[in-house]
Design an enzyme around this catalytic site. Sequence first.
Site, short mmCIF file in Angstrom:
data_model
loop_
_atom_site.label_atom_id
_atom_site.label_comp_id
_atom_site.label_asym_id
_atom_site.label_seq_id
_atom_site.Cartn_x
_atom_site.Cartn_y
_atom_site.Cartn_z
N ALA A 173 40.01 35.70 46.48
CA ALA A 173 38.84 36.09 47.19
C ALA A 173 37.42 35.72 46.10
O ALA A 173 36.41 35.09 46.65
CB ALA A 173 38.62 37.37 47.93
N TYR A 174 37.67 36.10 44.90
CA TYR A 174 36.76 35.86 44.12
C TYR A 174 36.39 34.48 43.78
O TYR A 174 35.23 34.06 43.78
CB TYR A 174 37.03 36.57 42.76
CG TYR A 174 36.18 36.48 41.43
CD1 TYR A 174 35.08 37.45 41.37
CD2 TYR A 174 36.19 35.48 40.49
CE1 TYR A 174 34.22 37.34 40.25
CE2 TYR A 174 35.32 35.37 39.31
CZ TYR A 174 34.39 36.33 39.25
OH TYR A 174 33.49 36.21 38.37
N GLY A 175 37.55 33.87 43.67
CA GLY A 175 37.32 32.40 43.57
C GLY A 175 36.82 31.72 44.65
O GLY A 175 35.92 30.64 44.73
#
Length: 269
Positions: A173-175
Amino acid sequence: MTITAEGRLVGMTNTMITPLLADKVAFVTGAGRGIGAAAARLFAREGARVLLAARTETQLKAVTEEIRAAGGTADYVLCDLADPTSVQATVDRAVELYGRLDIAFNNGATSQQPGPMDQLSEADFDHVISVNLKGPWLAMNAEIAAIRATAGTGAIVNNSSVGSLMANPWLPAYGAAKRAVNSLTASAAATYGPEGIRVNAIAPGTTLTEMIDDWETKSPGIVEQLVAQTPLGRGADPAEIAEAAAWLLSDRASYVTGVVLQVDGGSRA
């Protein structure tokens, strides 16, 4: 300056080098620690008047006092990047304090629980997207309006991640949010370039911050693994990342816009 018979130069004077961000008004999010704090310190040393923003007052106050003690100009304001009202009020505060806005470093972010995407709760996914994608979108909208209304021209740098440039099974999700920031950066550069507003991003590699310390705690050995994939053989100091942001925000990068600059020790070479 003259040249003697022996070939020596005499009569030379020291050339004064103008600070990189002289007379700029700078806004920095996530400025209480890590890359954001390093950037706030650097921008002030390079001549900018800086407004620091984050959620933790004790951290913001400490960095602000450090800058002032070193002779710089700084103030701080509490800001929740997921709250549109808070973001707008924070940018407005920069203009209220210093009369205009020239440059902004959208550094603030949140991480996620490391692991496969099907193990991340919907609530955690929404939080990561809200802070790491919606936050920069809200900030850019407010910053562009403030630059347009005051300085007229300026520059913005968004902090992305080298993890946005490849598969990111540890932090999906961060990426994904950071890859979307890259797209927003390019779109903003194309949209506002004709007005003289440059928009770029940096993509740091392994950087020795509290965020990566937390990742190491949750995934022991991850830092060693990442460093092993880095040709320079080490993680970055936050100040090294800040240097890249400062250059992109400066007039010395006046013909650079729409780029995602990798500052990763060669990990994506």
